[in-house]
Design an enzyme around this catalytic site. Structure first.
Site, mmCIF file in Angstrom:
data_model
loop_
_atom_site.group_PDB
_atom_site.id
_atom_site.type_symbol
_atom_site.label_atom_id
_atom_site.label_comp_id
_atom_site.label_asym_id
_atom_site.label_seq_id
_atom_site.Cartn_x
_atom_site.Cartn_y
_atom_site.Cartn_z
ATOM 1 N N ARG A 99 32.889 26.125 -1.662
ATOM 2 C CA ARG A 99 34.469 25.940 -1.298
ATOM 3 C C ARG A 99 34.322 25.278 -0.090
ATOM 4 O O ARG A 99 35.438 25.467 0.728
ATOM 5 C CB ARG A 99 35.156 27.367 -1.410
ATOM 6 N N SER A 139 43.970 31.923 -5.992
ATOM 7 C CA SER A 139 43.066 32.795 -5.135
ATOM 8 C C SER A 139 43.284 32.546 -3.567
ATOM 9 O O SER A 139 43.096 31.389 -3.061
ATOM 10 C CB SER A 139 41.765 32.497 -5.399
ATOM 11 N N GLU A 144 41.086 31.062 1.415
ATOM 12 C CA GLU A 144 40.852 29.777 0.623
ATOM 13 C C GLU A 144 41.888 28.796 1.010
ATOM 14 O O GLU A 144 41.782 27.620 0.708
ATOM 15 C CB GLU A 144 40.576 29.902 -0.888
#
Length: 332
Positions: free
Chosen positions: A156, A224, A320
């Site tokens: 990520r 998310s 995130e």
């Protein structure tokens, strides 16, 4: 002032001072030469940004489009404008018989956001297929190409979130899809499929995501909210002493990934709400705006989750989603 409510999927009723759209490379040059040292925020589909309050600057909306296909006997190459919809690209590749993106179906956002986040799902990260990334250097007023290695991809993350943050605008992403690519179905629930085709994987991912994740057009959210943490085996073993069935996935000989949703769920956050922002009842990794939410409520809930997970599991969650305040991105 420009309303941002419909430009980010969380849907807070916030404003920006100005908005400009870029459709070509010439637009990019013109816009950023005009902005120079002024404050800006680059936006695609707004699925990974939450505007917590009014933004005191210019929103630069990415509308760079176009897909070029070049093929040989071993692989299919794609050069894709950064403003293209990611899910539309996944559908397009399947329609031409190019496989590899199917696990990443229904991930919201634009193609330009894919390398920034190194998006991933169900055992596949997009870096596997990225050959290079083309970008505009805002400060040098010039265009450049980064090969795969120089993008510094990790879980990520990429160079675009660090050294090149607010310095580069991705214009195009160049992908390579090998024709001998094997489907990845080791992650649940894909592992229940018997000898699945890429289309089977695509359909199952859409079914699962539709069932588990709220539609942002109905209930404001940014997918998310937290990253799945990677922890040492020592931390995992300490958690196992209290929770013998803790789910985890091997990352290396010394580390594992634990689902953030599981950690949050153990602490009873499902359904909890602060000022109109709620932890979703079915998927605790997703925070939602029930319609009356605001930035203060989101920060209260997210910070409480982070603190409680740290206290209970000795794990520091990272958001995130990008959180945007008056003057740009802020830390949780």
């Amino acid at each position: 002032m420009v309303p941002l409510k419909n430009l980010h999927t969380f849907g807070f009723d916030t404003l920006a001072q100005h908005l400009v759209e870029v459709h070509t490379k010439d637009d990019l040059v013109s816009v950023f030469q005009g902005l120079k040292t002024k404050q800006f925020y680059l936006l695609g589909e707004g699925s990974n940004s939450i505007f917590l309050e009014d933004f005191a600057g210019t929103i630069v909306l990415n509308k760079l489009k176009g897909i070029q296909v070049h093929e040989n006997e071993n692989e299919v190459g794609l050069s894709v404008g950064s403003g293209e919809s990611w899910h539309d690209l996944v559908e397009y590749t399947l329609s031409i018989g190019a496989y590899g993106f199917e696990n990443l179906a229904l991930i919201p956002g634009t193609v330009g956001g894919a390398p920034i986040q190194n998006i991933g799902a169900y055992g596949v990260e997009i870096e596997k297929f990225i050959a290079s990334v083309e970008y505009y250097d805002i400060h040098l007023n010039s265009f450049h190409i980064l090969n795969h290695q120089d993008c510094h991809f990790v879980y990520r993350d990429s160079i675009f979130k660090h050294q090149l943050f607010n310095k580069a605008v991705i214009t195009k992403v160049n992908f390579i899809l090998p024709k001998n690519n094997r489907v990845e179905h080791s992650y649940a629930p894909l592992n229940q499929l018997v000898e699945p085709t890429p289309i089977d994987i695509f359909n199952k991912v859409i079914e699962v995501r539709t069932e588990k994740l709220p539609n942002p057009k109905v209930l404001g959210n940014a997918g998310s909210f937290f990253k799945n943490p990677v922890v040492t085996n020592k931390v995992l073993n300490e958690i196992k002493m209290r929770y013998t069935s803790v789910p985890h996935y091997k990352v290396s000989h010394t580390s594992v990934k634990i689902p953030a949703a599981w950690l949050i769920d153990q602490l009873g956050f499902k359904g909890k709400m602060y000022l109109g922002v709620k932890c979703h009842e079915r998927q605790p990794l997703v925070l939602v705006n029930i319609g009356s939410g605001n930035g203060r409520g989101l920060l209260m809930l997210a910070r409480q989750i982070k603190q409680d997970v740290s206290n209970a599991f000795n794990i520091e969650l990272e958001n995130e989603v990008r959180l945007v305040g008056k003057n740009g991105v802020i830390d949780l």
